[in-house]
Motif scaffolding. Structure first.
Motif, PDB file in Angstrom:
ATOM      1  N   UNK A  67       0.868  -1.175   0.000  1.00 43.82           N
ATOM      2  CA  UNK A  67       0.000   0.000   0.000  1.00 43.82           C
ATOM      3  C   UNK A  67       0.907   1.228   0.000  1.00 43.82           C
ATOM      4  N   UNK A  68       0.644   2.158  -0.920  1.00 41.22           N
ATOM      5  CA  UNK A  68       1.452   3.373  -1.051  1.00 41.22           C
ATOM      6  C   UNK A  68       0.593   4.583  -0.720  1.00 41.22           C
ATOM      7  N   UNK A  69       1.118   5.448   0.136  1.00 41.36           N
ATOM      8  CA  UNK A  69       0.389   6.642   0.572  1.00 41.36           C
ATOM      9  C   UNK A  69       1.166   7.898   0.197  1.00 41.36           C
ATOM     10  N   UNK A  70       0.440   8.999   0.066  1.00 35.47           N
ATOM     11  CA  UNK A  70       1.086  10.272  -0.255  1.00 35.47           C
ATOM     12  C   UNK A  70       1.719  10.894   0.976  1.00 35.47           C
TER      13      UNK A  70
ATOM     14  N   UNK B 197      -1.535  -0.829  -4.106  1.00 36.63           N
ATOM     15  CA  UNK B 197      -2.751  -0.067  -3.847  1.00 36.63           C
ATOM     16  C   UNK B 197      -2.314   1.343  -3.487  1.00 36.63           C
ATOM     17  N   UNK B 198      -2.719   2.319  -4.266  1.00 39.92           N
ATOM     18  CA  UNK B 198      -2.311   3.703  -4.066  1.00 39.92           C
ATOM     19  C   UNK B 198      -3.444   4.432  -3.354  1.00 39.92           C
ATOM     20  N   UNK B 199      -3.168   4.938  -2.154  1.00 38.36           N
ATOM     21  CA  UNK B 199      -4.177   5.635  -1.367  1.00 38.36           C
ATOM     22  C   UNK B 199      -3.849   7.123  -1.346  1.00 38.36           C
ATOM     23  N   UNK B 200      -4.690   7.923  -1.984  1.00 38.88           N
ATOM     24  CA  UNK B 200      -4.486   9.368  -2.026  1.00 38.88           C
ATOM     25  C   UNK B 200      -5.417  10.049  -1.026  1.00 38.88           C
TER      26      UNK B 200
END
Length: 628
Positions: free
Chosen positions: A461-464, A572-575
């Motif tokens: 999971x990737x977050x800004x 999974x990119x969470x913006x």
């Protein structure tokens, strides 16, 4: 009314450090004029936000300030530009190149902290000096067969110029070369071929093989570079002697330079004590900040070749500067000089297009800089085929085409890229909850620690952001709760079996570096005890006692910045729910291209549109110094 230092400090726009710096240097120099102190505090603030300098012109034209989370701040009224510059020019705090003042004001109205001005001048000079050195006396009889062997013709692209082969030719001619390209464009493969060509050339001319130094900004990136070289060497069409002369051990830049007492600014190697090397290869160059790149090139002997590998479209360094972007971007479409085109024609008989990559133009930057002839952009992706949604989405994001990106995300033709609405209550959405349970299940079901760690690298999971409802700190806790509820982990303390951790500070004694990822597992010899397992540089597992671990944190989710240099099967990119300058084209492109097979973006359409149409611009004078 003009904004004052006091007003910005009271609004928490300036930090206590910014204010203290401005007032302290003002007291030492006898400077009390509020406009000058305001500029000094703003320079400090801008450097903290990744800029190299304060651009007074952009500020006067209405460039917005942002807070610590990247949210835009209300507009402010600044001193009149000409009057502000005049005040700074008359200040004892401000000087020019040969002075010792704490601030520098250049002719374009940019204000620098002196150390960053010095880094910029030294780096520009080091690059230009190498860019202007060209070896024209090459033996064509030897060169052409060597190029043909290392870069055999590809029948599927016979009509296209082989830019990987061209990079090899440019590398043997020049002392400075940048190879830029997205994931899967063959940057590492190309540079290994280049190293083989340089070694062959040395042996052909009766010289010893060149001493080659491989570095990257993080331990993770250095390990990946070493792994890629080890994997590529056996495929080269060259002698065993050449193959053995190619090193496959890479180090972090800090370790290569010899950090003194763990310092990030003081090193054993410098201009007076240079590295013993003939070729310096820097991977993931987009992550290297101005100060570190300047110190690195200061420590490289003048005759040594410097090869930079990276993706100019990725996020810039965490610290001040956007070095790779400044080197690659002249401010006009990229092109080669006529002298370069003619020299290639003489050597190879091939006609090189004036433009690099796919950017046709009639404009050319000034030929006297030499920089234009030292850059190769690789555009053909060997990872993402014509039917790849990831590749199509990455291209649309890079082009700033929001409509095309939204169409790709909606199209059933591209099942590998999806847009999903996020939750609005500070929890994981149902879709993200299901994704983390499914995505992390394989590694938790593995028995062997090394296989478990390899399996963990398949999903992330990737977050800004780090903080906030969509930041890594909160999301990691939510993922732990979701996995515990599914009886997949037992989060019974700080270090629990199955917990993934990421090192956040280099530990040279242990050989663990910022960005290294490990897992907490049961100790086979003591069932109740736990150890951390990492994959060593040579690919073998190694265990570390939890008591010896350097600073670290849980890493089910990580920031996009931290993910640079890594690849996963699925991300999974969470913006965040609200658009901000942090959510940019570069951030979204970097996040999307971390995936090999599948990307799911958890965000609103409005935030995705904002990201694609918003670019990060860092104030710097390096581009102008290099290109003009």
């Amino acid at each position: 009314m003009t904004t004052t230092l006091d007003a910005l400090r009271a609004s928490h726009i300036l930090s206590p450090l910014d204010e203290h710096f401005a007032r302290a240097i003002g007291r030492m120099a006898g400077e009390a004029r509020p406009e000058v102190l305001l500029a000094a505090a703003l320079v400090s603030r801008h450097v903290g936000n990744g800029h190299v300098c304060l651009d007074l012109t952009r500020l006067a034209e209405g460039a917005a300030l942002v807070d610590d989370t990247g949210a835009p701040l209300p507009p402010h009224t600044w001193p009149a530009l000409d009057a502000w510059r005049a005040l700074l020019q008359s200040s004892p705090l401000v000087g020019g190149f040969g002075d010792v003042t704490p601030l520098v004001l250049d002719d374009a109205g940019r204000v620098y902290l002196r150390r960053y001005w010095t880094h910029q001048v030294h780096l520009a000079g080091a690059i230009q000096a190498r860019a202007l050195r060209v070896d024209v006396d090459l033996n064509r009889t030897w060169l052409m067969p060597a190029l043909d062997r290392l870069w055999p013709a590809d029948p599927s692209s016979a009509r296209d110029l082989d830019w990987q082969r061209m990079a090899g030719l440019m590398a043997i001619q020049r002392r400075f070369l940048v190879i830029s390209g997205g994931p899967g464009t063959g940057k590492t493969f190309t540079v290994v071929q280049i190293l083989a060509l340089l070694i062959e050339h040395a042996l052909h001319t009766g010289q010893r093989p060149p001493r080659i130094t491989l570095v990257a900004p993080t331990g993770k990136a250095a390990a990946r570079l070493a792994e890629s070289i080890r994997r590529t060497k056996p495929t080269l069409s060259c002698s065993e002697a050449v193959r053995e002369a190619i090193p496959d051990d890479a180090a972090t830049i800090h370790r290569c330079l010899g950090s003194l007492d763990g310092s990030t600014t003081r090193f054993r190697h410098n201009t007076d004590n240079p590295l013993v090397t003939d070729v310096l290869l820097v991977d993931e160059a987009s992550m290297v900040d101005l100060a570190l790149m300047a110190r690195l090139l200061d420590a490289v002997p003048p005759d040594a070749r410097v090869l930079l590998l990276g993706d100019e479209d990725q996020l810039a360094s965490v610290e001040a500067g956007a070095v790779l972007g400044d080197i690659c971007n002249s401010g006009a479409p990229r092109s080669y000089s006529q002298a370069f085109v003619e020299s290639i024609a003489v050597l190879t008989g091939e006609r090189v297009p004036v433009t690099s990559g796919s950017q046709p133009t009639e404009q050319r930057p000034p030929e006297s800089t030499g920089i234009c002839d030292c850059i190769v952009q690789l555009t053909r992706s060997y990872r993402y085929g014509a039917d790849s949604g990831i590749g199509a989405l990455a291209r649309a994001v890079n082009a700033g085409d929001s409509d095309a990106a939204q169409s790709i995300l909606d199209s059933p033709e591209y099942p590998d890229v999806t847009l999903v609405a996020p939750a609005t209550d500070g929890r994981l959405s149902a879709a993200l909850h299901a994704a983390v349970v499914h995505g992390f299940a394989p590694y938790l079901h593995e028995g062997d620690p090394a296989e478990r760690l390899h399996a963990f690298e398949r999903f992330r999971v990737l977050c800004a952001h780090r903080r906030g409802w969509e930041g890594t700190e909160w999301v990691n806790r939510q993922i732990e709760a979701a996995l515990a509820a599914a009886s997949m982990i037992l989060a019974d303390g700080h270090l629990y079996v199955g917990q993934p951790i990421i090192v956040t500070r280099n530990d040279y004694q242990l050989g663990l570096f910022n960005g290294d990822v490990g897992l907490i597992v049961s100790d086979r010899e003591h069932v109740d005890a736990r150890v951390a397992v990492f994959i060593a540089v040579d690919g073998t597992p190694r265990t570390v006692s939890p008591a010896r671990l350097p600073p670290h944190e849980t890493v089910f989710a990580m920031t996009v910045h931290k993910s640079q240099g890594s690849e996963f099967d699925e991300v999974a990119v969470l913006l965040p729910q609200q658009a901000s300058p942090v959510v940019s084209r570069e951030l979204l492109y970097t996040a999307v291209t971390r995936a090999r097979r599948k990307v799911t973006i958890h965000a609103t359409r409005e935030v995705v549109t904002h990201a694609i149409t918003h670019r990060i611009e860092r104030a710097s004078g390096l581009r102008e110094m290099l290109w003009q």
